[in-house]
Design an enzyme around this catalytic site. Structure first.
Site, PDB file in Angstrom:
ATOM      1  N   GLU A   9       4.694  -6.162   2.769  1.00 58.15           N
ATOM      2  CA  GLU A   9       3.327  -6.100   3.273  1.00 58.15           C
ATOM      3  C   GLU A   9       3.111  -7.096   4.410  1.00 58.15           C
ATOM      4  O   GLU A   9       2.423  -6.782   5.396  1.00 58.15           O
ATOM      5  CB  GLU A   9       2.320  -6.360   2.153  1.00 58.15           C
ATOM      6  CG  GLU A   9       0.880  -6.163   2.612  1.00 58.15           C
ATOM      7  CD  GLU A   9      -0.146  -6.266   1.507  1.00 58.15           C
ATOM      8  OE1 GLU A   9      -1.311  -5.899   1.749  1.00 58.15           O
ATOM      9  OE2 GLU A   9       0.209  -6.718   0.389  1.00 58.15           O
ATOM     10  N   PHE A  65       3.342   1.903  -7.483  1.00 58.26           N
ATOM     11  CA  PHE A  65       4.587   2.508  -7.934  1.00 58.26           C
ATOM     12  C   PHE A  65       4.542   4.014  -7.647  1.00 58.26           C
ATOM     13  O   PHE A  65       3.501   4.662  -7.781  1.00 58.26           O
ATOM     14  CB  PHE A  65       4.776   2.290  -9.430  1.00 58.26           C
ATOM     15  CG  PHE A  65       5.176   0.889  -9.815  1.00 58.26           C
ATOM     16  CD1 PHE A  65       5.451  -0.077  -8.870  1.00 58.26           C
ATOM     17  CD2 PHE A  65       5.278   0.536 -11.157  1.00 58.26           C
ATOM     18  CE1 PHE A  65       5.825  -1.360  -9.227  1.00 58.26           C
ATOM     19  CE2 PHE A  65       5.644  -0.745 -11.533  1.00 58.26           C
ATOM     20  CZ  PHE A  65       5.926  -1.694 -10.578  1.00 58.26           C
ATOM     21  N   LYS A 107      -5.657 -11.644  -5.875  1.00 60.92           N
ATOM     22  CA  LYS A 107      -5.001 -11.468  -7.175  1.00 60.92           C
ATOM     23  C   LYS A 107      -4.593 -12.786  -7.832  1.00 60.92           C
ATOM     24  O   LYS A 107      -4.283 -12.804  -9.025  1.00 60.92           O
ATOM     25  CB  LYS A 107      -3.799 -10.534  -7.038  1.00 60.92           C
ATOM     26  CG  LYS A 107      -4.189  -9.087  -6.784  1.00 60.92           C
ATOM     27  CD  LYS A 107      -2.985  -8.159  -6.794  1.00 60.92           C
ATOM     28  CE  LYS A 107      -3.404  -6.705  -6.669  1.00 60.92           C
ATOM     29  NZ  LYS A 107      -3.881  -6.339  -5.327  1.00 60.92           N
ATOM     30  N   CYS A 144      -1.194   1.724  -8.593  1.00 56.26           N
ATOM     31  CA  CYS A 144      -1.972   0.597  -8.065  1.00 56.26           C
ATOM     32  C   CYS A 144      -2.735   0.928  -6.792  1.00 56.26           C
ATOM     33  O   CYS A 144      -3.518   0.110  -6.308  1.00 56.26           O
ATOM     34  CB  CYS A 144      -1.038  -0.590  -7.824  1.00 56.26           C
ATOM     35  SG  CYS A 144      -0.040  -1.000  -9.267  1.00 56.26           S
ATOM     36  N   HIS A 157      -3.507  -8.700 -11.457  1.00 59.84           N
ATOM     37  CA  HIS A 157      -3.320  -7.377 -10.865  1.00 59.84           C
ATOM     38  C   HIS A 157      -3.886  -6.331 -11.813  1.00 59.84           C
ATOM     39  O   HIS A 157      -3.315  -6.053 -12.869  1.00 59.84           O
ATOM     40  CB  HIS A 157      -1.836  -7.129 -10.606  1.00 59.84           C
ATOM     41  CG  HIS A 157      -1.553  -5.869  -9.839  1.00 59.84           C
ATOM     42  ND1 HIS A 157      -2.557  -5.061  -9.332  1.00 59.84           N
ATOM     43  CD2 HIS A 157      -0.379  -5.264  -9.491  1.00 59.84           C
ATOM     44  CE1 HIS A 157      -2.011  -4.036  -8.703  1.00 59.84           C
ATOM     45  NE2 HIS A 157      -0.700  -4.140  -8.791  1.00 59.84           N
ATOM     46  N   HIS A 166      -2.811  -6.301  -0.513  1.00 55.69           N
ATOM     47  CA  HIS A 166      -2.419  -5.937  -1.879  1.00 55.69           C
ATOM     48  C   HIS A 166      -1.885  -7.190  -2.579  1.00 55.69           C
ATOM     49  O   HIS A 166      -2.280  -7.485  -3.697  1.00 55.69           O
ATOM     50  CB  HIS A 166      -1.360  -4.838  -1.842  1.00 55.69           C
ATOM     51  CG  HIS A 166      -1.040  -4.244  -3.172  1.00 55.69           C
ATOM     52  ND1 HIS A 166      -2.012  -3.798  -4.039  1.00 55.69           N
ATOM     53  CD2 HIS A 166       0.151  -4.023  -3.787  1.00 55.69           C
ATOM     54  CE1 HIS A 166      -1.435  -3.315  -5.140  1.00 55.69           C
ATOM     55  NE2 HIS A 166      -0.128  -3.453  -5.010  1.00 55.69           N
TER      56      HIS A 166
END
Length: 400
Positions: A304, A387, A323, A158, A328, A293
């Site tokens: 975050e 990830f 998002k 991502c 996403h 994010h």
């Protein structure tokens, strides 16, 4: 033009193209980001997608996975906005393609596996490999526009979109190339892909993405592509280009903690943002917006939020996650969100964080919710964390 050992060349954004569920075309995408952003289900997809306008004929379109189709559509708009290849006037050998995806042609792979199981090996398409390979989208852009500079694909989950833009800008900054087509594309919402994310409890059980909300419970899958044309600043100025913004700098680092979970307290994200600010030559107080994010997963949003508070101070800078509208889009997320920043600067508005009424208790961030917020555009940072512990931050500023 030779390399610049000082790495001091400025990087202009001169073209922008977007294909997303929120809207096809940059301005339609912007309108979609303004709301309402309701999502329902495990994925939000581009409805009634017709790739044929972006290919020579329908046969060629069928030989491209959705990831490649999206990327060529977005690239077409980006090149048109930049004035076209002739107007850009860069030696093809010094025009690169740095692209991103997290998964590549998963739709094609899943479809062809099913064909093999049901009909046998002889029925598997000879186009399987070129359609599914992760570098297909970037390669297609390079070939369509005869870009003969570095042609590389980044697949850091991502964070890939942010990493691609950072890398592309550095190639220009250091004089290795003079222009780059960069960004990302993704379409991973296949039955198997969704099952995998669902079974690892990453997807929302309610079918609604609620970034930073108290009752957030996972992300909703998205898809799409965004392409940015980057040019060396003085060249763009000399040819009279409409400069949309500037990539000031960025950073990439690793949590080195866990394959899916962020490092506690957002330690890796804190370091990444600080590195990005240092490369950009600015201080935390110079940042006027954070495009987070903000995936709507419990651990990632909490980490975050901690990181943003640590770097910029409690409630010190407006924060948004787009998002809630886009879902996403994995490896394309960073590109779509960099595009959102550029459009936010053009329109003087920060879009709201859709589906979220307020930030979770204890999150000391100034989350933009409800309505779009007017702002005086200035340097802004976009974060993406993937990830594998991949972190990426990009700092973009208005043209000046």
């Amino acid at each position: 033009m030779t390399t610049d050992p000082t790495g001091s060349r400025r990087v202009a954004i001169t073209g922008l193209g977007v294909v997303a569920p929120a809207g096809i075309g940059a301005q339609n995408y912007w309108a979609g980001l303004l709301g309402p952003g309701a999502t329902s289900g495990r994925s939000v997809e581009i409805e009634d997608w017709d790739p044929t306008p972006y290919f020579e004929n329908a046969k060629h379109a069928r030989r491209a996975d959705r990831v490649e189709q999206f990327s060529l559509a977005a690239a077409g708009e980006a090149f048109d906005q930049a004035g076209g290849l002739d107007a850009i006037g860069i030696d093809p050998a010094r025009f690169g393609t740095i692209f991103a995806t997290g998964v590549g042609g998963l739709h094609t792979l899943e479809e062809q596996i099913q064909i093999r199981l049901e009909k046998g090996e002889r029925r598997v398409s000879p186009f399987l490999v070129p359609m599914m390979m992760t570098n297909a989208a970037g390669a297609a852009i390079s070939m369509r526009y005869s870009l003969q500079g570095p042609n590389e694909t980044i697949t850091t989950a991502c964070a890939a979109g942010s990493h691609a833009i950072n890398y592309a800008a550095r190639l220009i900054r250091w004089g290795i190339v003079d222009a780059v087509a960069t960004g990302g594309a993704e379409s991973a919402g296949t039955p198997t892909g969704l099952a995998g994310f669902s079974n690892m409890t990453a997807l929302s059980t309610t079918g609604v993405s609620q970034p930073f909300a108290a009752d957030r419970d996972g992300f909703v899958m998205g898809e799409g592509s965004a392409v940015l044309i980057l040019e060396e600043w003085s060249h763009a100025e000399a040819r009279g280009a409409n400069i949309l913004g500037e990539v000031l700098g960025g950073a990439s680092n690793a949590d080195a903690h866990h394959i899916t979970a962020p490092s506690p307290g957002g330690v890796g994200a804190i370091a990444c943002m600080r590195l990005a600010l240092a490369e950009s030559g600015i201080e935390p107080g110079d940042i006027r917006q954070v495009n987070a994010h903000g995936t709507s997963t419990p651990l990632n949003d909490a980490a975050e939020a901690d990181a943003i508070r640590e770097v910029f101070g409690p409630n010190a800078v407006p924060v948004v996650s787009t998002k809630g509208v886009t879902g996403h889009a994995l490896g394309a997320a960073g590109a779509l969100e960099a595009a959102a920043l550029v459009l936010s600067m053009q329109h003087g508005l920060i879009p709201p964080t859709a589906n979220t009424a307020a930030a979770d208790d204890g999150m000391e961030i100034d989350l933009v919710v409800g309505d779009a917020r007017p702002w005086t555009p200035g340097p802004a940072i976009s974060n993406n964390f993937g990830f594998g512990g991949h972190n990426g931050s990009v700092v973009v500023a208005p043209a000046s």
